[in-house]
Motif scaffolding. Structure first.
Motif, short mmCIF file in Angstrom:
data_model
loop_
_atom_site.label_atom_id
_atom_site.label_comp_id
_atom_site.label_asym_id
_atom_site.label_seq_id
_atom_site.Cartn_x
_atom_site.Cartn_y
_atom_site.Cartn_z
N LEU A 6 -2.55 -1.30 0.75
CA LEU A 6 -2.76 -2.71 1.15
C LEU A 6 -1.54 -3.56 0.78
N PHE A 7 -0.91 -3.25 -0.37
CA PHE A 7 0.29 -4.00 -0.76
C PHE A 7 1.43 -3.73 0.22
N ASP A 8 1.50 -2.50 0.74
CA ASP A 8 2.51 -2.20 1.76
C ASP A 8 2.21 -2.97 3.06
N PHE B 178 -3.79 -14.12 0.80
CA PHE B 178 -3.98 -12.66 0.67
C PHE B 178 -3.32 -12.10 -0.59
N GLY B 179 -2.23 -12.70 -1.01
CA GLY B 179 -1.58 -12.25 -2.25
C GLY B 179 -2.48 -12.41 -3.45
N GLN B 180 -3.18 -13.55 -3.51
CA GLN B 180 -4.10 -13.79 -4.63
C GLN B 180 -5.24 -12.77 -4.60
N LYS B 181 -5.78 -12.53 -3.37
CA LYS B 181 -6.89 -11.58 -3.26
C LYS B 181 -6.45 -10.17 -3.68
N LEU B 182 -5.24 -9.79 -3.27
CA LEU B 182 -4.76 -8.46 -3.63
C LEU B 182 -4.56 -8.33 -5.15
N ASN B 183 -4.06 -9.38 -5.78
CA ASN B 183 -3.87 -9.34 -7.24
C ASN B 183 -5.21 -9.23 -7.95
N VAL B 184 -6.20 -9.96 -7.44
CA VAL B 184 -7.54 -9.88 -8.03
C VAL B 184 -8.10 -8.47 -7.87
N LEU B 185 -7.91 -7.89 -6.65
CA LEU B 185 -8.38 -6.53 -6.39
C LEU B 185 -7.74 -5.52 -7.34
N LYS B 186 -6.44 -5.62 -7.52
CA LYS B 186 -5.73 -4.69 -8.39
C LYS B 186 -6.19 -4.84 -9.84
N THR B 187 -6.39 -6.09 -10.27
CA THR B 187 -6.85 -6.33 -11.64
C THR B 187 -8.25 -5.77 -11.85
N LYS B 188 -9.13 -5.99 -10.87
CA LYS B 188 -10.50 -5.47 -10.97
C LYS B 188 -10.50 -3.94 -11.04
#
Length: 342
Positions: free
Chosen positions: A40-42, A55-65
């Motif tokens: 997803l980051f790619d 989307f950047g915020q959502k991806l960071n939250v996903l990775k942290t979770k």
């Protein structure tokens, strides 16, 4: 992409694992180089500029979770004892292994060699498979001597003028030493020998010998007696006495059997010495001139003495072992009896 993020968040919440290996597999599947979140980051590179922040915020939250869930699963697995790591304390001392011990025959052999080394004797060794000349011919054994018979000797090749056989004594090493060593000669010859004998408590078809040889000018029987006495006192104690009884060997003249005073009863008589107070330990004598001449030594200029003893016999006397067969049975219970004395 938004739907993918939401599906992964839902999937992460429902993750379970029972082993650390399963936790690692989840981590690789989500956060590895080819993991779903990494993919997803790619994909994020293709998001329009005005949507990148969302989307950047959502991806960071996903990775942290995902990272938090993985750590949570790891802790739960370790608490439940499902860890793949050792469940014991690796810093504790290990279990004690049963160690072997040196064989009493080896110890006795080395002790005999050590004693004679103090007297200036070198160690000489030779082959166990020998020819008739070195075992019998050069040692003055006549052709009709009983030792040459098939019932007394293990012959490998009985034909021809010089048959091949398993040596019956380490005297063959003395012959080889006389053939090649410069004079004077002062050696001991340890080794294994073979005789076609019935196996019993006091005899075996395989046993070990240590023989000695000293050749020089003006060597006398008194020198022989003194060497034997010094050896006996080193081996059995300073109070040990010896006696020499006339005997016969084809390769020595005069010859004698050597007895030592019993170190168990101190000469008073016991079951070990059969009430005599004496124990036989070796044979010895002055080297026969014919033996010297057979090896190219001038018997008019040189003389010498030889002796020979069975290592098993010495070990039996030293540690009161009554059955010679124990030495060959590889019974660890027997060997452990010597752990405190060896």
């Amino acid at each position: 992409m938004k739907q993918k993020i939401e599906d992964l968040l839902s999937k992460i919440e429902s993750l379970t694992a029972g082993k650390l290996q399963e936790v690692e597999e989840i981590r690789v599947k989500l956060l590895g180089k080819k993991g779903e979140i990494t993919a997803l980051f790619d994909e994020f590179r293709n998001v329009p500029a005005e949507q990148k922040r969302e989307f950047g915020q959502k991806l960071n939250v996903l990775k942290t979770k995902a990272a938090e869930k993985i750590e949570e699963l790891r802790q739960k697995v370790e608490e439940m004892g499902g860890s793949d790591a050792p469940s014991f304390d690796c810093t504790k001392p290990g279990d004690k292994y049963d160690l072997g011990t040196r064989h009493p025959i080896s110890v006795t052999r080395e002790e005999i060699i050590s004693i004679f080394s103090k007297f200036g004797y070198a160690v000489a060794e030779g082959p166990e498979i020998e020819d008739d000349w070195h075992v019998f011919g050069a040692l003055n054994f006549p052709p009709e001597h009983p030792a040459r018979d098939m019932q007394d000797t293990f012959f490998i090749s009985a034909g021809g003028d010089n048959p091949i056989l398993l040596r019956t004594h380490t005297s063959s090493v003395q012959v080889r030493s006389m053939e090649r060593m410069p004079l004077p000669i002062r050696i001991v010859c340890p080794g294994r020998v073979f005789r076609n004998e019935a196996i019993s408590a006091r005899a075996h078809c395989i046993f070990h010998q240590v023989e000695g040889l000293y050749i020089d000018k003006n060597v006398s029987f008194a020198d022989l007696k003194q060497a034997v006495l010094l050896f006996a006192r080193e081996m059995f104690g300073e109070e040990t006495q010896i006696r020499l009884r006339p005997s016969y060997f084809p390769f020595t003249e005069p010859s004698a059997e050597v007895d030592v005073s019993c170190n168990i009863c101190k000469g008073k008589g016991c079951n070990i010495c059969k009430g005599t107070g004496w124990l036989e330990i070796m044979g010895c004598g002055m080297v026969d001139p014919n033996v010297l001449e057979a090896s190219g030594i001038d018997s008019k200029e040189y003389s010498g003495f030889a002796f020979g003893m069975g290592v098993e016999r010495i070990a039996m006397l030293k540690w009161q072992v009554k059955d010679l067969r124990h030495y060959f049975e590889n019974d660890v219970r027997f060997l452990r009896e010597f752990e405190t004395v060896i």
